[in-house]
Design an enzyme around this catalytic site. Structure first.
Site, PDB file in Angstrom:
ATOM      1  N   ASP A   1      16.171  -4.387  45.501  1.00 45.88           N
ATOM      2  CA  ASP A   1      16.828  -3.052  45.617  1.00 45.88           C
ATOM      3  C   ASP A   1      17.178  -2.918  44.127  1.00 45.88           C
ATOM      4  OD1 ASP A   1      18.535  -1.524  48.027  1.00 45.88           O
ATOM      5  OD2 ASP A   1      18.689  -0.819  45.873  1.00 45.88           O
ATOM      6  N   ASN A   2      16.638  -1.691  43.854  1.00 47.47           N
ATOM      7  CA  ASN A   2      16.936  -1.228  42.327  1.00 47.47           C
ATOM      8  C   ASN A   2      18.315  -0.767  42.139  1.00 47.47           C
ATOM      9  OD1 ASN A   2      16.753   1.498  43.400  1.00 47.47           O
ATOM     10  ND2 ASN A   2      14.991   1.965  42.294  1.00 47.47           N
TER      11      ASN A   2
ATOM     12  N   THR B   1       8.072   7.263  44.153  1.00 46.76           N
ATOM     13  CA  THR B   1       8.743   5.970  44.633  1.00 46.76           C
ATOM     14  C   THR B   1       8.130   5.868  46.263  1.00 46.76           C
ATOM     15  OG1 THR B   1      10.996   6.258  43.621  1.00 46.76           O
ATOM     16  CG2 THR B   1      11.021   4.966  45.455  1.00 46.76           C
TER      17      THR B   1
ATOM     18  N   TYR C   1       8.489  15.833  50.443  1.00 46.06           N
ATOM     19  CA  TYR C   1       8.918  14.440  51.141  1.00 46.06           C
ATOM     20  C   TYR C   1       8.452  14.152  52.390  1.00 46.06           C
ATOM     21  CZ  TYR C   1      12.250  11.449  53.234  1.00 46.06           C
ATOM     22  OH  TYR C   1      13.154  10.418  53.664  1.00 46.06           O
TER      23      TYR C   1
ATOM     24  N   ALA D   1       9.825   1.695  57.295  1.00 46.49           N
ATOM     25  CA  ALA D   1      10.854   2.878  57.819  1.00 46.49           C
ATOM     26  C   ALA D   1      10.164   4.097  57.286  1.00 46.49           C
ATOM     27  CB  ALA D   1      12.147   2.381  57.027  1.00 46.49           C
TER      28      ALA D   1
ATOM     29  N   GLY E   1      21.077  -0.660  50.753  1.00 49.47           N
ATOM     30  CA  GLY E   1      21.362   0.908  51.150  1.00 49.47           C
ATOM     31  C   GLY E   1      22.082   0.882  52.487  1.00 49.47           C
ATOM     32  N   PHE E   2      22.267   1.950  52.725  1.00 53.42           N
ATOM     33  CA  PHE E   2      22.937   2.189  54.215  1.00 53.42           C
ATOM     34  C   PHE E   2      22.403   1.323  55.362  1.00 53.42           C
ATOM     35  CE2 PHE E   2      22.820   5.323  57.894  1.00 53.42           C
ATOM     36  CZ  PHE E   2      23.740   4.670  58.671  1.00 53.42           C
TER      37      PHE E   2
END
Ligand code: UDP
Length: 335
Positions: A31-32, A95, A149, A117, A10-11
């Site tokens: 990572d998926n 997730t 979220y 994170a 990711g970023f």
């Protein structure tokens, strides 16, 4: 040091990979590739100390396989971004909650340390002058995806804290506030890459609502070294640390600055929230971090200015041509 990074394509994850390889770590990414991209890892693929595993954090055996033998794990894999969260609420919840529990279990079994994170989203609508880590969380309806979220990430933190309390898991938490930089895509809603792209392509800059909502943007090149240092501090275990920018700006002023800095001819268009967001989403008026806890622990002092951030994001989207009046370079702090 053997390090595993979930969400390493990711970023932020991909910048962390580069940073840790430069520091001499052996790095494995799990990572998926749902929102992460192999393209983000272009500079490290083929590096003798780099390994990539395509897999999902919901798959315990895949997680066990990469985590066993690791000294430390950075858990960055998550469903993030307004668009993704609103369009796929169930997948996001699974997730973010179950995936984190799987990672916590594996890390405990492997005897590794963990850096989780988290996000400033957990503070919800608390618009106070400066959000310390102890600040109250003010969340809206549980039926609105944004607050779900925020609730899920709060549960992640609670899980991590409980693993530390009950099993002695060496886990530290960082709460990231609007981290920006090259490789961040505007596809999932993030404002800076979106507005920069609009400015560079001559489209109107879409500012939602009245544009008076504010944020403090921070540069990935300041955040990644701080995350790394926090992960190495034993006094950080069981604690959470804010990491954000120090300059508060309204989104309308941000759009004006982008237009000016990039010499764009684009207009700025105020888009009503009803048009901008699908049902189930609500904006936040303000979000300002108090970074003093991370400053005290690891000397966190984000130095990259907003202008530099905008230029670096633009440099990636529009590589400089010869003869351009301004030659921009993508810069990353590696320290
Ligand atoms: N925003 C905007 N135009 C866009 C995308 C976002 O005005 O094209 C606004 C959004 O409503 C919010 C701010 O920019 O007030 C930051 O949005 P982002 O999704 O980047 O981060 P977050 O809301 O999670 O802080």
């Amino acid at each position: 040091m053997k390090t595993t990074i979930t969400g390493g394509a990711g970023f932020i994850g991909s910048h962390l990979v580069e940073h840790l390889l430069a520091a001499g770590d052996e790095v494995t990414v799990l990572d998926n590739l749902s929102t992460g991209r192999l393209e983000n890892l272009r500079s490290v693929i083929g590096h003798r100390k780099f390994h990539f595993v395509e897999g999902d954090i919901l798959d315990k055996s895949a997680v066990d396989k990469v985590v066993s033998g690791s000294d430390r794990v950075f858990h960055l894999a998550a469903a993030v971004g307004v668009n993704l969260i609103v369009e796929h609420p169930l997948e996001s919840l699974r997730t973010n909650i179950h995936g984190t529990e799987v990672v916590l279990d594996s890390v405990l079994e492997a005897g590794a340390s963990l850096l989780l994170a988290s996000t400033s989203e957990i503070y919800g609508k608390n618009a106070s002058d400066s959000l310390s880590e102890e600040a109250d969380r003010i969340l809206g309806s549980a039926l609105k995806s944004r607050w779900t979220y925020a609730a899920a990430k709060g549960i992640d933190e609670a899980f991590a804290h409980a693993y530390w309390r009950e099993f002695g898991l060496r886990v530290a938490i960082v709460r990231l506030f609007n981290t920006v930089g090259p490789r961040q895509t505007g596809r999932y809603g993030m404002v800076v890459p979106r507005l920069v792209k609009q400015a560079l392509t001559g489209q109107p800059l879409t500012v939602y609502g009245d544009g008076k909502q504010t944020r403090c943007f921070s540069y990935v090149g300041d955040i990644v070294p701080a995350i790394t240092r926090i992960s190495a501090e034993s006094s950080a275990y069981g604690n959470a640390y804010n990491l954000g920018g120090s300059y508060e700006i309204s989104i309308l002023t941000l759009a004006e600055r982008i237009v000016e800095l990039l010499g764009s001819k684009s207009d700025i268009s105020l888009v009503p929230y009803e048009q901008a967001y699908a049902e189930g989403y609500e904006d936040m008026r303000r979000r300002v971090p108090d970074n003093s806890k991370a400053r005290q622990l690891v000397g966190f002092d984000p130095k990259t200015t907003l202008d530099e951030i905008i230029k670096n994001v633009a440099a990636e989207q529009r590589p400089p041509k010869t003869g351009d009046p301004v030659q921009w370079k993508v810069t990353m702090a590696i320290n």
